[in-house]
Design a protein around this motif. Structure first.
Motif, PDB file in Angstrom:
ATOM      1  N   GLY A  60       0.769  -1.238   0.000  1.00 23.73           N
ATOM      2  CA  GLY A  60       0.000   0.000   0.000  1.00 23.73           C
ATOM      3  C   GLY A  60       0.796   1.281   0.000  1.00 23.73           C
ATOM      4  O   GLY A  60       0.227   2.369  -0.113  1.00 23.73           O
ATOM      5  N   ARG A  61       2.135   1.209   0.091  1.00 26.58           N
ATOM      6  CA  ARG A  61       2.936   2.438   0.192  1.00 26.58           C
ATOM      7  C   ARG A  61       3.483   2.920  -1.147  1.00 26.58           C
ATOM      8  O   ARG A  61       3.775   4.094  -1.311  1.00 26.58           O
ATOM      9  CB  ARG A  61       4.090   2.238   1.176  1.00 26.58           C
ATOM     10  N   ALA A  62       3.678   2.037  -2.101  1.00 28.65           N
ATOM     11  CA  ALA A  62       4.073   2.407  -3.473  1.00 28.65           C
ATOM     12  C   ALA A  62       5.438   3.091  -3.553  1.00 28.65           C
ATOM     13  O   ALA A  62       5.633   4.033  -4.309  1.00 28.65           O
ATOM     14  CB  ALA A  62       2.994   3.282  -4.127  1.00 28.65           C
ATOM     15  N   ASP A  63       6.399   2.622  -2.764  1.00 30.90           N
ATOM     16  CA  ASP A  63       7.779   3.094  -2.868  1.00 30.90           C
ATOM     17  C   ASP A  63       8.545   2.193  -3.837  1.00 30.90           C
ATOM     18  O   ASP A  63       8.245   1.001  -3.960  1.00 30.90           O
ATOM     19  CB  ASP A  63       8.480   3.057  -1.510  1.00 30.90           C
ATOM     20  N   ALA A  64       9.541   2.768  -4.507  1.00 35.42           N
ATOM     21  CA  ALA A  64      10.302   1.976  -5.483  1.00 35.42           C
ATOM     22  C   ALA A  64      11.716   2.519  -5.633  1.00 35.42           C
ATOM     23  O   ALA A  64      11.964   3.704  -5.415  1.00 35.42           O
ATOM     24  CB  ALA A  64       9.605   1.990  -6.844  1.00 35.42           C
ATOM     25  N   VAL A  65      12.626   1.633  -6.019  1.00 34.05           N
ATOM     26  CA  VAL A  65      14.002   2.005  -6.343  1.00 34.05           C
ATOM     27  C   VAL A  65      14.260   1.617  -7.795  1.00 34.05           C
ATOM     28  O   VAL A  65      14.086   0.459  -8.176  1.00 34.05           O
ATOM     29  CB  VAL A  65      15.025   1.292  -5.426  1.00 34.05           C
ATOM     30  N   LEU A  66      14.658   2.613  -8.598  1.00 33.17           N
ATOM     31  CA  LEU A  66      15.066   2.361  -9.978  1.00 33.17           C
ATOM     32  C   LEU A  66      16.545   1.979  -9.978  1.00 33.17           C
ATOM     33  O   LEU A  66      17.375   2.695  -9.410  1.00 33.17           O
ATOM     34  CB  LEU A  66      14.858   3.624 -10.821  1.00 33.17           C
ATOM     35  N   ILE A  67      16.863   0.845 -10.591  1.00 35.60           N
ATOM     36  CA  ILE A  67      18.268   0.455 -10.752  1.00 35.60           C
ATOM     37  C   ILE A  67      18.743   1.054 -12.075  1.00 35.60           C
ATOM     38  O   ILE A  67      18.249   0.684 -13.142  1.00 35.60           O
ATOM     39  CB  ILE A  67      18.445  -1.073 -10.742  1.00 35.60           C
ATOM     40  N   ARG A  68      19.693   1.968 -12.005  1.00 34.11           N
ATOM     41  CA  ARG A  68      20.130   2.706 -13.190  1.00 34.11           C
ATOM     42  C   ARG A  68      21.346   2.097 -13.878  1.00 34.11           C
ATOM     43  O   ARG A  68      21.541   2.311 -15.081  1.00 34.11           O
ATOM     44  CB  ARG A  68      20.445   4.165 -12.825  1.00 34.11           C
ATOM     45  N   ALA A  69      22.201   1.388 -13.139  1.00 35.08           N
ATOM     46  CA  ALA A  69      23.419   0.851 -13.767  1.00 35.08           C
ATOM     47  C   ALA A  69      24.023  -0.245 -12.909  1.00 35.08           C
ATOM     48  O   ALA A  69      23.917  -0.220 -11.680  1.00 35.08           O
ATOM     49  CB  ALA A  69      24.448   1.974 -13.972  1.00 35.08           C
ATOM     50  N   ILE A  70      24.673  -1.208 -13.589  1.00 34.83           N
ATOM     51  CA  ILE A  70      25.472  -2.222 -12.896  1.00 34.83           C
ATOM     52  C   ILE A  70      26.854  -2.282 -13.535  1.00 34.83           C
ATOM     53  O   ILE A  70      27.034  -1.914 -14.702  1.00 34.83           O
ATOM     54  CB  ILE A  70      24.832  -3.632 -12.944  1.00 34.83           C
ATOM     55  N   GLU A  71      27.807  -2.747 -12.766  1.00 30.76           N
ATOM     56  CA  GLU A  71      29.125  -3.095 -13.295  1.00 30.76           C
ATOM     57  C   GLU A  71      29.083  -4.580 -13.615  1.00 30.76           C
ATOM     58  O   GLU A  71      28.988  -5.409 -12.706  1.00 30.76           O
ATOM     59  CB  GLU A  71      30.210  -2.793 -12.258  1.00 30.76           C
ATOM     60  N   PRO A  72      29.125  -4.963 -14.898  1.00 31.60           N
ATOM     61  CA  PRO A  72      28.888  -6.370 -15.254  1.00 31.60           C
ATOM     62  C   PRO A  72      30.011  -7.281 -14.776  1.00 31.60           C
ATOM     63  O   PRO A  72      31.186  -6.945 -14.893  1.00 31.60           O
ATOM     64  CB  PRO A  72      28.808  -6.337 -16.787  1.00 31.60           C
ATOM     65  N   THR A  73      29.619  -8.418 -14.228  1.00 36.33           N
ATOM     66  CA  THR A  73      30.608  -9.382 -13.733  1.00 36.33           C
ATOM     67  C   THR A  73      30.321 -10.801 -14.198  1.00 36.33           C
ATOM     68  O   THR A  73      31.209 -11.645 -14.190  1.00 36.33           O
ATOM     69  CB  THR A  73      30.655  -9.383 -12.190  1.00 36.33           C
ATOM     70  N   GLU A  74      29.095 -11.086 -14.593  1.00 36.32           N
ATOM     71  CA  GLU A  74      28.676 -12.463 -14.881  1.00 36.32           C
ATOM     72  C   GLU A  74      27.935 -12.495 -16.208  1.00 36.32           C
ATOM     73  O   GLU A  74      27.069 -11.668 -16.460  1.00 36.32           O
ATOM     74  CB  GLU A  74      27.748 -12.954 -13.764  1.00 36.32           C
ATOM     75  N   GLY A  75      28.306 -13.455 -17.077  1.00 36.00           N
ATOM     76  CA  GLY A  75      27.588 -13.611 -18.338  1.00 36.00           C
ATOM     77  C   GLY A  75      27.816 -12.470 -19.309  1.00 36.00           C
ATOM     78  O   GLY A  75      26.914 -12.098 -20.073  1.00 36.00           O
ATOM     79  N   ILE A  76      29.016 -11.912 -19.294  1.00 38.17           N
ATOM     80  CA  ILE A  76      29.289 -10.734 -20.129  1.00 38.17           C
ATOM     81  C   ILE A  76      29.119 -11.056 -21.619  1.00 38.17           C
ATOM     82  O   ILE A  76      28.592 -10.235 -22.380  1.00 38.17           O
ATOM     83  CB  ILE A  76      30.690 -10.167 -19.810  1.00 38.17           C
ATOM     84  N   GLU A  77      29.521 -12.248 -22.036  1.00 31.56           N
ATOM     85  CA  GLU A  77      29.362 -12.619 -23.452  1.00 31.56           C
ATOM     86  C   GLU A  77      27.890 -12.579 -23.865  1.00 31.56           C
ATOM     87  O   GLU A  77      27.546 -12.091 -24.943  1.00 31.56           O
ATOM     88  CB  GLU A  77      29.939 -14.023 -23.707  1.00 31.56           C
ATOM     89  N   GLU A  78      27.032 -13.092 -23.003  1.00 32.83           N
ATOM     90  CA  GLU A  78      25.588 -13.076 -23.297  1.00 32.83           C
ATOM     91  C   GLU A  78      25.068 -11.646 -23.334  1.00 32.83           C
ATOM     92  O   GLU A  78      24.253 -11.286 -24.186  1.00 32.83           O
ATOM     93  CB  GLU A  78      24.830 -13.898 -22.244  1.00 32.83           C
TER      94      GLU A  78
END
Length: 199
Positions: free
Chosen positions: A93-111
Motif C-alpha cells: 500500500g505504500r508504493a515506494d520503489a528504487v530504480l536500478i540505473r546501472a550495474i558493473e557487469p561481472t557475470e555472463g558478459i558474453e551473453e
C-alpha cells in the motif's frame, strides 16, 4: 547471500536505495546467468513525491504492482523502446520503489554483449537503466516477478560501499516533478566508470 523480503519491506526507500549500491543483481533465464554489481540507483516515494508514478495515489494497470508488498519487480516502458527495472519496497500500500540505473557487469558478459549487439565490453553495455535491462534480458514479462525467486534476484556478497564512497544528487529525467525534481535521491558509486552519464 540472496536478499530476502525483509530487506525490501523496510520503510525508508532512500536508505534502501543507498544500501543497494554494492549488491549484485542477477537474472537467470533457461540456465543463462547474467549480472553484476549495482552502482547507481534512484529512490521514488509513493508519498509526497511528484516524480513517483503513484503520486496522489494513482492506481492504474501499470502502477498497481507498486502497491504490492516490497520485494517484487516493477518494469515499465519508456520512449516506446526501453524497459526500466524497479524494485518495489516498503509494506503493502505504500508504493515506494528504487530504480536500478546501472550495474558493473561481472557475470555472463558474453551473453550481455549478444543482447546489446556489441563486440567488446564498454560502459554503455550496462550504464543506464534502459540498456542495463536489455543486457540483463529484463522486460515487461518480469512485471511483478518476486525478487526472492530464481529468475531475478539480488545478492549481498559482503561489499559495503562506505558513505564517503557514495555520490548523491538529483534524479535524472524528471523535470516535470517541480521542486521534487531537486530531491537528492540519486545515488552512485563515486569514480565508477559504469555509472550512467546525465545526457
Amino acid at each position: 547471500m540472496k536478499l530476502q523480503k525483509d530487506f525490501y519491506t523496510r520503510p525508508d526507500v532512500v536508505q534502501v536505495a543507498q544500501e543497494l549500491l554494492g549488491k549484485y543483481l542477477y537474472t537467470n533465464y533457461d540456465g543463462i546467468l547474467t549480472g553484476g554489481m549495482i552502482v547507481e540507483t534512484e529512490a521514488y516515494s509513493g508519498t509526497n513525491d511528484k516524480a513517483c508514478h503513484a503520486h496522489l495515489n494513482r492506481r492504474t494497470q501499470r502502477t498497481e504492482i507498486m502497491y504490492h508488498e516490497g520485494g517484487v519487480a516493477y518494469v515499465y516502458l519508456v520512449y516506446g523502446i526501453y524497459n526500466l527495472f524497479n524494485i518495489i519496497t516498503n509494506v503493502e500500500g505504500r508504493a515506494d520503489a528504487v530504480l536500478i540505473r546501472a550495474i558493473e557487469p561481472t557475470e555472463g558478459i558474453e551473453e550481455m554483449l549478444l543482447r546489446r549487439n556489441m563486440t567488446t565490453p564498454k560502459p554503455n553495455l550496462t550504464s543506464g537503466p534502459g540498456v542495463m535491462s536489455i543486457a540483463l534480458g529484463i522486460d515487461r514479462r518480469h512485471y511483478g516477478t518476486s525478487l526472492t525467486g530464481d529468475t531475478i534476484w539480488i545478492e549481498d556478497q559482503g561489499i559495503e560501499v562506505p558513505a564517503e564512497g557514495i555520490a548523491i544528487g538529483p534524479r535524472i529525467g524528471i523535470d516535470y516533478a517541480g521542486e521534487d525534481a531537486l530531491l537528492p535521491w540519486r545515488f552512485w558509486v563515486k569514480g565508477n566508470k559504469w555509472v550512467s552519464r546525465k545526457k
